[in-house]
Motif scaffolding. Structure first.
Motif, mmCIF file in Angstrom:
data_model
loop_
_atom_site.group_PDB
_atom_site.id
_atom_site.type_symbol
_atom_site.label_atom_id
_atom_site.label_comp_id
_atom_site.label_asym_id
_atom_site.label_seq_id
_atom_site.Cartn_x
_atom_site.Cartn_y
_atom_site.Cartn_z
ATOM 1 N N ALA A 1 0.415 -20.477 -19.120
ATOM 2 C CA ALA A 1 0.230 -21.924 -19.056
ATOM 3 C C ALA A 1 1.080 -22.477 -17.932
ATOM 4 C CB ALA A 1 0.633 -22.568 -20.379
ATOM 5 N N LYS A 2 0.492 -23.370 -17.172
ATOM 6 C CA LYS A 2 1.221 -24.002 -16.073
ATOM 7 C C LYS A 2 2.337 -24.864 -16.656
ATOM 8 C CE LYS A 2 0.165 -25.773 -11.570
ATOM 9 N NZ LYS A 2 -0.879 -26.111 -10.646
ATOM 10 N N PRO A 3 3.544 -24.756 -16.095
ATOM 11 C CA PRO A 3 4.668 -25.540 -16.619
ATOM 12 C C PRO A 3 4.407 -27.038 -16.562
ATOM 13 C CG PRO A 3 5.439 -23.863 -15.095
ATOM 14 C CD PRO A 3 3.943 -23.877 -15.019
ATOM 15 N N THR A 4 4.953 -27.747 -17.536
ATOM 16 C CA THR A 4 4.829 -29.203 -17.574
ATOM 17 C C THR A 4 6.187 -29.816 -17.276
ATOM 18 O OG1 THR A 4 5.294 -29.244 -19.932
ATOM 19 C CG2 THR A 4 2.968 -29.084 -19.288
ATOM 20 N N LEU B 1 6.596 -19.083 -18.995
ATOM 21 C CA LEU B 1 7.355 -18.003 -18.377
ATOM 22 C C LEU B 1 6.401 -16.967 -17.787
ATOM 23 C CD1 LEU B 1 10.031 -16.520 -17.795
ATOM 24 C CD2 LEU B 1 9.859 -15.541 -20.079
ATOM 25 N N GLU B 2 5.380 -16.594 -18.545
ATOM 26 C CA GLU B 2 4.380 -15.633 -18.055
ATOM 27 C C GLU B 2 3.688 -16.167 -16.800
ATOM 28 O OE1 GLU B 2 2.242 -12.097 -17.945
ATOM 29 O OE2 GLU B 2 4.006 -12.628 -19.097
ATOM 30 N N TYR B 3 3.340 -17.454 -16.814
ATOM 31 C CA TYR B 3 2.703 -18.075 -15.651
ATOM 32 C C TYR B 3 3.624 -17.993 -14.427
ATOM 33 C CZ TYR B 3 0.641 -21.602 -12.606
ATOM 34 O OH TYR B 3 0.087 -22.246 -11.527
ATOM 35 N N LEU B 4 4.886 -18.335 -14.617
ATOM 36 C CA LEU B 4 5.839 -18.315 -13.503
ATOM 37 C C LEU B 4 6.060 -16.898 -12.981
ATOM 38 C CD1 LEU B 4 8.401 -20.938 -14.826
ATOM 39 C CD2 LEU B 4 6.806 -21.224 -12.906
ATOM 40 N N ARG B 5 6.091 -15.924 -13.881
ATOM 41 C CA ARG B 5 6.238 -14.529 -13.444
ATOM 42 C C ARG B 5 5.035 -14.094 -12.617
ATOM 43 N NH1 ARG B 5 8.676 -11.782 -18.946
ATOM 44 N NH2 ARG B 5 10.848 -12.330 -18.544
ATOM 45 N N ASN C 1 5.234 -15.777 -9.257
ATOM 46 C CA ASN C 1 6.260 -15.125 -8.458
ATOM 47 C C ASN C 1 5.755 -13.799 -7.886
ATOM 48 O OD1 ASN C 1 8.824 -14.862 -7.315
ATOM 49 N ND2 ASN C 1 9.618 -13.779 -9.094
ATOM 50 N N ALA C 2 5.051 -13.018 -8.710
ATOM 51 C CA ALA C 2 4.510 -11.727 -8.262
ATOM 52 C C ALA C 2 3.502 -11.936 -7.137
ATOM 53 C CB ALA C 2 3.875 -10.990 -9.430
ATOM 54 N N VAL C 3 2.652 -12.948 -7.276
ATOM 55 C CA VAL C 3 1.654 -13.240 -6.237
ATOM 56 C C VAL C 3 2.354 -13.645 -4.943
ATOM 57 C CG1 VAL C 3 -0.172 -14.853 -5.554
ATOM 58 C CG2 VAL C 3 -0.211 -13.808 -7.823
ATOM 59 N N LEU C 4 3.364 -14.480 -5.048
ATOM 60 C CA LEU C 4 4.086 -14.909 -3.850
ATOM 61 C C LEU C 4 4.802 -13.746 -3.165
ATOM 62 C CD1 LEU C 4 5.538 -18.306 -5.111
ATOM 63 C CD2 LEU C 4 3.695 -17.970 -3.456
ATOM 64 N N LYS C 5 5.382 -12.849 -3.946
ATOM 65 C CA LYS C 5 6.027 -11.667 -3.366
ATOM 66 C C LYS C 5 5.007 -10.793 -2.651
ATOM 67 C CE LYS C 5 9.979 -11.102 -6.456
ATOM 68 N NZ LYS C 5 10.582 -10.271 -7.501
ATOM 69 N N GLU C 6 3.835 -10.636 -3.253
ATOM 70 C CA GLU C 6 2.779 -9.829 -2.650
ATOM 71 C C GLU C 6 2.304 -10.459 -1.344
ATOM 72 O OE1 GLU C 6 0.561 -6.512 -2.282
ATOM 73 O OE2 GLU C 6 1.968 -6.876 -3.898
ATOM 74 N N LEU C 7 2.135 -11.771 -1.343
ATOM 75 C CA LEU C 7 1.729 -12.465 -0.120
ATOM 76 C C LEU C 7 2.773 -12.297 0.980
ATOM 77 C CD1 LEU C 7 0.212 -15.797 -1.513
ATOM 78 C CD2 LEU C 7 -0.995 -13.990 -0.266
ATOM 79 N N LYS C 8 4.037 -12.411 0.598
ATOM 80 C CA LYS C 8 5.121 -12.241 1.570
ATOM 81 C C LYS C 8 5.096 -10.830 2.149
ATOM 82 C CE LYS C 8 10.112 -12.456 2.138
ATOM 83 N NZ LYS C 8 11.403 -12.498 1.464
#
Length: 188
Positions: free
Chosen positions: A141-144, A160-164, A167-174
């Motif tokens: 769920a997207k944080p509110t 928390l799952e959404y943020l993880r 974060n994983a997607v952003l690391k992969e993009l980087k």
């Protein structure tokens, strides 16, 4: 059984894409165990992947046999629990555990482990001091903007799952961006 010239590549029966014969596997394993070359050199000489050679050697050393369980075999939940419990109890790697149980792919055990942590039926019975409550599959769920202390635990876990995942997607993009930048630098 014919002597090979140093540096000459040995091809398996049926070409590099075919299944490997038991004799070919034993020859590769013997070349590694009897020689002074490491996995990489032996694998290169035989034209096989390093991880494949490691798996063969590990399987051979653990039970002096190469024949893993039949390919594509389905395992019941009790067997999966037994494998995961043994791995955790003896602090073995996926590869060591696969070799111990004669499984062809160590990644299979990794899948079982992920199923365990996601709360699926394969969860092994691991004796610990405090029982671990594995949450059911959480839909991210997207944080509110509301105060976290006022949110129920399930909502916090979903965020928390959404943020993880984010974060994983952003690391992969980087990593992809860095790789893309490195490739032109090598060509210059």
């Amino acid at each position: 059984d014919c002597p090979q010239e140093v540096g000459q590549k040995i091809q398996p029966l049926g070409g590099p894409m075919g299944k490997y014969t038991e004799q070919f596997k034993l020859t590769a394993i013997s070349a590694y165990l009897d020689g002074s070359d490491g996995f990489r050199k032996v694998a290169k000489r035989f034209g096989i992947d390093v991880s494949l050679l490691r798996r063969w050697v590990s399987s051979y050393q653990s039970k002096s046999s190469l024949s893993p369980r039949s390919h594509g075999q389905r395992y019941d939940d009790d067997f999966k629990r037994q494998v995961l419990s043994h791995m955790h109890e003896h602090r073995l790697s996926l590869r060591q555990t696969a070799a111990h149980f004669g499984l062809g792919q160590s990644s299979q055990i990794g899948n079982w482990q992920r199923q365990y942590y996601s709360g699926s039926p394969v969860a092994p019975v691991i004796r610990q001091k405090k029982p671990i409550k594995v949450p059911k599959k959480i839909k991210p769920a997207k944080p509110t903007d509301t105060d976290d202390s006022q949110k129920p635990r399930d909502q916090l876990m979903a965020e928390l799952e959404y943020l993880r995942m984010e974060n994983a997607v952003l690391k992969e993009l980087k990593a992809l961006r860095e790789e893309k930048e490195r490739i032109p630098a090598k060509k210059s």
